[in-house]
Design an enzyme around this catalytic site. Structure first.
Site, PDB file in Angstrom:
ATOM      1  N   GLU A  13       0.727  -1.273  -0.021  1.00 56.40           N
ATOM      2  CA  GLU A  13       0.118   0.060   0.212  1.00 56.40           C
ATOM      3  C   GLU A  13       0.801   1.287  -0.086  1.00 56.40           C
ATOM      4  OE1 GLU A  13      -3.573  -0.027   2.335  1.00 56.40           O
ATOM      5  OE2 GLU A  13      -3.331   1.836   3.153  1.00 56.40           O
ATOM      6  N   PRO A  52       2.098  11.077  -3.221  1.00 57.94           N
ATOM      7  CA  PRO A  52       2.919  12.116  -2.537  1.00 57.94           C
ATOM      8  C   PRO A  52       2.613  13.578  -2.579  1.00 57.94           C
ATOM      9  CG  PRO A  52       3.576  11.533  -4.610  1.00 57.94           C
ATOM     10  CD  PRO A  52       2.320  10.662  -4.481  1.00 57.94           C
ATOM     11  N   HIS A 101      -8.151   3.014  -3.893  1.00 58.12           N
ATOM     12  CA  HIS A 101      -9.069   3.517  -2.963  1.00 58.12           C
ATOM     13  C   HIS A 101      -9.969   4.611  -3.202  1.00 58.12           C
ATOM     14  CE1 HIS A 101      -6.664   1.763   0.698  1.00 58.12           C
ATOM     15  NE2 HIS A 101      -6.138   1.371  -0.230  1.00 58.12           N
ATOM     16  N   ALA A 107     -17.673   2.047  15.689  1.00 59.56           N
ATOM     17  CA  ALA A 107     -18.691   0.805  15.698  1.00 59.56           C
ATOM     18  C   ALA A 107     -19.237   0.845  17.215  1.00 59.56           C
ATOM     19  CB  ALA A 107     -18.313  -0.126  15.129  1.00 59.56           C
ATOM     20  N   TYR A 121       1.586  -2.447   4.724  1.00 57.07           N
ATOM     21  CA  TYR A 121       1.337  -1.025   5.046  1.00 57.07           C
ATOM     22  C   TYR A 121       2.714  -0.184   4.720  1.00 57.07           C
ATOM     23  CZ  TYR A 121      -3.378  -1.565   6.041  1.00 57.07           C
ATOM     24  OH  TYR A 121      -4.810  -2.119   6.171  1.00 57.07           O
ATOM     25  N   ALA A 133      21.770  -1.540 -20.062  1.00 56.26           N
ATOM     26  CA  ALA A 133      21.177  -2.696 -19.639  1.00 56.26           C
ATOM     27  C   ALA A 133      22.086  -3.827 -19.876  1.00 56.26           C
ATOM     28  CB  ALA A 133      20.112  -3.048 -20.827  1.00 56.26           C
ATOM     29  N   GLU A 146      22.090  -6.570 -21.276  1.00 60.59           N
ATOM     30  CA  GLU A 146      21.980  -7.391 -22.627  1.00 60.59           C
ATOM     31  C   GLU A 146      23.008  -6.239 -23.472  1.00 60.59           C
ATOM     32  OE1 GLU A 146      19.467  -8.457 -26.250  1.00 60.59           O
ATOM     33  OE2 GLU A 146      18.709  -6.789 -25.064  1.00 60.59           O
ATOM     34  N   THR A 183      25.611   5.902 -30.035  1.00 62.11           N
ATOM     35  CA  THR A 183      24.518   4.709 -30.089  1.00 62.11           C
ATOM     36  C   THR A 183      23.564   5.472 -29.021  1.00 62.11           C
ATOM     37  OG1 THR A 183      26.017   3.665 -28.496  1.00 62.11           O
ATOM     38  CG2 THR A 183      26.252   3.142 -30.878  1.00 62.11           C
ATOM     39  N   ASN A 237      20.575   2.763 -29.023  1.00 62.52           N
ATOM     40  CA  ASN A 237      19.993   1.748 -28.845  1.00 62.52           C
ATOM     41  C   ASN A 237      20.704   0.536 -29.604  1.00 62.52           C
ATOM     42  OD1 ASN A 237      18.045  -0.390 -28.309  1.00 62.52           O
ATOM     43  ND2 ASN A 237      16.196   0.817 -29.313  1.00 62.52           N
TER      44      ASN A 237
END
Lengths: 651, 651
Positions: free
Chosen positions: A65, A69, A129, A206, A323, A463, A465, A483, A485
């Site tokens: 949960e 912010p 919620h 209650a 929580y 990454a 890879e 470069t 990608n």
């Protein structure tokens, strides 16, 4: 002859096997489409079905949960936290509803938008919620419609804290959570999974513990699917509550809410809000160490671990709800010690899937956004569907414009000062830009001693890879092939390979080598000459900011560059080089030079002019080596290009 | 920097490259669908576009004319001839219209149905002739609508021979071919490509050669796309005609009609019908050899070859149209000597594609009908479309029933007596059935000295590819694993491989090993025990005639068993094992035992009862080895099964 491991079905029936889950009708629908193999049951099940399946399988799970912010910067950090904590494998996260914080608005700090980001951009199953007191029916319906539109599928229905002292029940108003549950079921039928709150000690307001149990039963019978409890300090509290619930006929899952004590003040505040009493034995330990945060956290972790163990060992509990108070360390530590934190290195697809229901059939994306998946999701969010798991009609003008580079979930995690340290307070030439790229690749500090951990096109370090290509990438970046990608070629590695694997086990994954870079027109001229020698083998797209486009791609068809072959499935090709969407990507990739980099510097400053020059004059190039079983030839293409340039210089 | 081999396009435009053909809008539509890579431009072009493209490329081509046969048996043979002559690569074939033969009917010998078969079942681009005199407008519209419905796209518009001596032009009737051309364009817009006839010597009934040229011009200006000429005997005749056509403004392609003289009588009859005069120099050669068929044919071939060479060398002719008289030898010989006969061992897909426009995007089929493609086409002909090149909604009850096993294009080429010789005049046991299967595999004569060249499930001798598995297949058939379909595993062979290759060059093709067979319940029991050891690796479907179905396929998803990776394209997976359509195939496969085999024998005869027993009690099994990079394990599965059976017997 037919034993229990085999599925039998009569041919005269609809010929579905009887081993299917309750999502059968949907999966059979997908079946007939046949171009989207169902890779991951998770993507197709509702939360309550996932819960049931995990319980039936004897699997234990956890959920987390968070609250929205207060500031935009905090939102950026929370999203990073979602990504990191999401890696541990929560069954879901939930985002609380803060009536004071304009929770249904489009603000980047609203409950709605934080939940939206979790679902769509972080791929997390999410519960939003929602409280109902002091709100009109229309407000609530509006919030629910918006939530549905954004792809949210689960609501935690709460009353909320009445504002003002003199709150009175309104006739026909939403006075209790049960009213909200009924309203959701009336207006939205079975669309949402509904969660409600349970109070192991009874709700503080209650009349009695028993009356509160009756209220809970009403909520469940009105249509709630499961219960999450308020925090408690002793396992016995939960066991009694659970038995009492069962005794009055509540049979849905009841998930204990766990609060790892993380500090003296946060405990005091929470206790005040929830009107709970901290048991004396806990007070006795905490009071003497109240100024020692680390000691309290250690104690809190110990306490939570031991309580969780007791809950799980009872056999009554299958999942634990934490929580987190938006903090990472204590909860992660508890989960790791319980063995519930499961960083699964195996990915269902090579990119992170989104949890929006309309994207659940999405199984192919252009490679260009590999390091900016949130931007891709943002720019395709208006697409009505993902036909056959494809990225829609990429030749229609459907790519959303990326006008706002400051959308909080696209924003760099690093502040301006840090970026300047990484990318240079002052640039003196194009070569100083080459250096930044090279440092990012090598991980070595730049000339001022700072490591370059992100680039405008990639907010994360290299990454794993890409690391496979590190030496080659370093060499070419030094010489002005910038470069952004790349991927190596892969000729049938097991789908369980820790670095390049994805998809179900027992399969094989493949890749064509890919290289994407910015470079000068001088290099492009030489490159094009070299590419003639590779005409059959290498596909290229070369484009500048003005859209001048040079390609040898046949008929602008997409080129599959990542695919997998799995037992009993159709072939999956999750990444393609799509010539049409490349032109949308090109706009974004060039704009990032200006938006993320040039604008760090004063207007008219030499540094800014250098970036502007690159933006205006360089080309964006992508290369695919189609001969994936052979050694990647793209490095040779680049070497040949440099050689050609050298020999021209020498003449 | 942009040279002529590169396609440039502006990003601000629709971003289609400007190298596209005139079918641009359609191919761009397919582009966006992205799941059907355009493999073969041929499948997307209209005939006139193909003609234009071939001419522009300097490619020479040929076409073949056939007439509808008189009997159903002759129709079966003609269809085999279509398949054989289609292998030489004609640009199109055409089927003449025989008003006396109920040409628009559903008879298996009608022009309409022969043309339908050529398009849909043989995958040939086809022109249907149609004549208009003595017919009502409604009749003609009806024929054209039917042709369109069947997937015919090209009409040769003719007047036809008026019936009766006293034919007179009808007011408002269809008196000339030009009326038909206009009618087609009025009623069907640009749907059909229209061809008209040209008479190099003038139509025999025309007032004059010049008047006939004017009529031709009218036909072209009314909307005809190209012209095929009546036969002629001297190249000069054609050259003059062509120049005269051009002189009056006819610019469409004019294709010379070539008639290789094949015999004395056929020549005489044709000459009589066409009212042409045979030049004296030809008569002089033929008369003395008129009783020597071989000599006349040799002469005819020589003559045709030399005339064709002269036509082609002139540079005015790009394609040649052959009047075959439904014969194969002479025309094939001429084409081979001209170098126009091109048996391309490379296939665009591993199965023969259909030429129906709605099937042009079809790029995947279930493997089960591999040897009965015409049956598959027949049973899916009512499908409205092939979404994404797929085989439609296989889980809907859309598979047409195969009620009539005697549809002429599905009928065995062998008559009953021959089948009895191959499959046994008298069967004495199940083992005698095993023997038939084994002889089919080995190619060895059966015990009565006859070779088994076809089976109920396969009307042709074993495929080259299956031959790769011959030894293993022989061994298992001998022992009662009665195989009807199989393929070896392939781990990335070049797409140009002469045996298993398909698709564009520069690609790689893959297969999972597949084995499909009938076998006894005893063997199935053992097999299932063995399969447990291979649970992750082998997918199986086992079904009997009653539909009892045993499988370990996940969620009834299709399993891709043939796929190809090509430069610059998406992945193509043309063959799948689809659990849902397997149940439709199962009905057909079991029925073939009865319809094709049992019914050869008297009712109640022992032979018939043996086949009936197999039909009632055997199972149809298919196995896929998912581990395509490893050695095929399916033979080991079968060996293990036999071993298990042996050990059980010995106990």
């Amino acid at each position: 002859m037919v034993n229990e491991t085999q599925q039998t079905s009569s041919a005269s029936s609809s010929s579905r096997s009887d081993g299917g889950s309750s999502s059968g009708s949907e999966s059979s629908k997908d079946n007939s489409r046949c171009s989207t193999p169902v890779l991951d049951a998770d993507r197709h099940e509702r939360l309550r079905e996932k819960m049931r399946r995990r319980q039936e399988a004897g699997d234990r799970w956890f959920s987390l949960e968070f609250f929205p912010p207060r500031t935009a910067n905090a939102a950026v950090n929370l999203i990073s936290r979602f990504d990191r904590m999401g890696a541990g494998g929560p069954l879901f996260i939930d985002v609380t509803w803060h009536p004071a914080g304009d929770p249904g608005s489009d603000k980047e700090t609203s409950s709605m938008i934080i939940a939206n980001t979790a679902v769509n951009y972080c791929g997390l199953e999410t519960i939003l919620h929602m409280t109902c007191c002091n709100q009109t029916k229309d407000d609530i319906t509006g919030h629910l419609q918006k939530a549905k539109r954004l792809g949210l599928k689960n609501i935690m229905a709460l009353r909320g804290d009445p504002s003002g002292e003199e709150w009175e029940e309104e006739v026909d108003g939403f006075n209790h959570a049960v009213d909200l549950v009924k309203h959701i079921r009336n207006e939205f039928d079975d669309y949402f999974d509904i969660c409600v709150a349970g109070y192991p000690k009874g709700h503080p307001e209650a009349e009695s513990y028993e009356a509160d149990l009756r209220h809970l039963k009403e909520k469940v019978f009105a249509g709630a699917d499961f219960i999450i409890t308020q925090l408690f300090f002793r396992p016995e509290t939960f066991f009694k509550f659970m038995k009492d619930c069962q005794a009055i006929g509540i049979t849905c899952p009841i998930i204990p809410g766990i609060f790892p004590i993380q500090g003296y003040h946060s405990l005091r505040q929470l206790v005040k809000l929830s009107k709970l009493e901290v048991p004396q034995e806990i007070k006795d330990v905490i009071e003497p160490i109240k100024d020692n945060d680390a000691a309290i956290r250690n104690y809190g972790v110990e306490l939570a671990v031991s309580m969780c163990r007791e809950l799980l060992d009872s056999g009554m509990v299958h999942g634990l709800h934490f929580y987190t108070l938006n903090r990472e360390v204590a909860t992660t530590e508890v989960l790791k010690r319980l063995g519930l934190w499961r960083e699964d290195p195996r990915r269902p697809l090579p990119w992170a899937v989104s949890a929006h229901p309309k994207r659940r059939v999405e199984d192919v994306r252009p490679i260009f956004w590999a390091s900016r998946p949130k931007s891709y999701i943002y720019r395709t969010q208006e697409w009505d569907d993902f036909p056959n798991g494809r990225w829609g009609n990429s030749s229609s003008p459907a790519f959303g414009e990326l006008k706002d580079y400051y959308l909080f979930y696209l924003k760099s995690k690093s502040p301006r000062e840090e970026l300047l340290k990484m990318w240079g307070e002052e640039l003196t030439s194009e070569e100083s830009v080459f250096e930044v790229f090279t440092c990012y690749i090598t991980g070595e500090p730049n000339r001022n001693g700072y490591k370059v951990t992100c680039m405008p096109w990639n907010d994360d370090p290299l990454a794993t890879e890409t690391n496979l290509l590190k030496d080659e990438l370093e060499r070419v970046n030094r010489r002005g092939i910038l470069t952004i990608n790349s991927q190596p070629n892969i000729n049938g590695k097991p789908s369980t390979d820790p670095i390049v694997g994805w998809g179900p086990s027992g399969g094989y994954v493949f890749q064509k080598a890919y290289l994407e870079f910015f470079t000068s027109s001088e290099i492009v001229t030489a490159l094009l000459k070299v590419l003639k020698k590779y005409e059959q083998r290498v596909n290229y797209h070369i484009v500048n900011v003005k859209g001048q486009n040079i390609t040898n791609a046949p008929d602008l068809q997409p080129n599959a560059v990542t695919w997998g072959i799995f037992p009993g499935r159709e072939i999956i090709q999750p990444t393609v080089v799509d010539p049409v969407s490349f032109l949308s990507w090109k706009d974004e990739a060039f704009a990032l030079w200006i938006e993320q980099w040039a604008k760090l510097y004063e207007e008219e400053s030499p540094s800014r002019m250098i970036i502007q020059y690159i933006h205006d004059n360089y080309y964006l190039v992508n290369l695919v080596d189609n001969d994936f079983p052979l050694e990647n030839c793209l490095w040779q293409v680049v070497e040949d290009t440099f050689e050609l340039l050298n020999s021209a210089t020498q003449q």
